[in-house]
Design an enzyme around this catalytic site. Sequence first.
Site, short mmCIF file in Angstrom:
data_model
loop_
_atom_site.label_atom_id
_atom_site.label_comp_id
_atom_site.label_asym_id
_atom_site.label_seq_id
_atom_site.Cartn_x
_atom_site.Cartn_y
_atom_site.Cartn_z
N THR A 47 0.85 -1.17 0.00
CA THR A 47 0.00 0.00 0.00
C THR A 47 0.90 1.24 0.00
O THR A 47 2.11 1.13 -0.20
CB THR A 47 -0.97 -0.03 1.20
OG1 THR A 47 -1.88 1.07 1.09
CG2 THR A 47 -0.25 0.01 2.53
N GLY A 78 -4.70 11.87 -8.93
CA GLY A 78 -3.66 11.02 -8.38
C GLY A 78 -3.18 10.02 -9.41
O GLY A 78 -3.96 9.20 -9.90
N LYS A 115 3.98 1.11 -3.97
CA LYS A 115 3.58 0.30 -5.12
C LYS A 115 4.54 0.40 -6.30
O LYS A 115 4.84 -0.60 -6.96
CB LYS A 115 2.15 0.66 -5.53
CG LYS A 115 1.15 0.27 -4.44
CD LYS A 115 -0.27 0.70 -4.74
CE LYS A 115 -1.18 0.33 -3.58
NZ LYS A 115 -2.57 0.73 -3.80
N ASP A 137 -5.64 -3.18 -7.87
CA ASP A 137 -6.36 -1.98 -7.43
C ASP A 137 -7.40 -1.54 -8.44
O ASP A 137 -8.56 -1.30 -8.11
CB ASP A 137 -5.39 -0.83 -7.18
CG ASP A 137 -4.68 -0.94 -5.85
OD1 ASP A 137 -5.22 -1.58 -4.93
OD2 ASP A 137 -3.56 -0.39 -5.73
#
Length: 277
Positions: free
Chosen positions: A82, A147, A86, A123
């Site tokens: 996390t 992001g 990554k 994800d």
Amino acid sequence: MTSSGPEERGASITPPISGATRLYAVLGDPVAQVRAPALLNALFGRLGRDAVLVPVLATPDDFTDVVGGLKRVGNLDGMLFTVPHKAAAARLADRRSTVVTVAGGANAMRREPDGSWSAENFDGAGFVRGLAAAGHVLRGRRVTVSGAGGAGSSIAVALLDAGVGGLSLYDPDAERLAALLKRLDEHWPGRSVGTEAPELELADIVVNATPLGMRPDDPLPFDPARVPPGRVVADIVMKPRLTRLLKRSASLGLTVHPGIHMLDAQLDSYRHFFRLG
């Protein structure tokens, strides 16, 4: 008076750790907010697996050494990653999936029978499945993602693969954003654009794919008041379930989508990836 056993007190009973227990680790900084141990350990229990997932706090400076050490633990079969690890995790794998290569980050790594390590990123797929399960249609919709880190990049890949009508990406790190856009254009030419600020007014779905919201004093990643009525605001932050962004968005009448759905939708992927049966 005899004391009641755990069954009578309503406590859950989990298999004890044994000498044959297989280990898994989730690495982050911070790591106290992660929900993976509760979900994965419950999955191990349902499958009757003698295994446990534990949180590991690893700073960016120590990350490479920590991963190197964990790889040498003979009964450790896999790792999850996390914030903020990554991208670094992807570089430490021996093999990378196409999603990892395009997204530039990994959130899972497994030990292969020959001792090598393979990386994957669930994800984006989890996020898209979570949206679909909540009844949100993606095909043809305009989506803005704030992001372009490990999670945001994976989500961008999955959104394009799901057929969104247009994808707008923002990240304060212009170099990182440009690199992601270049990789995306190699697979989906002209389907995504980068902006100097989150593009909110034209979006059907706006996604916070940053860590902002994990701490009570974090600023909002964008102003939800600029999101048109009837649109969806989604967050990838899992704890708290309702971040300041989602609370503010809900107060404005917008539809909100919490981050926990992204992890819930990844459980089946983890089961197959780690060959849990």
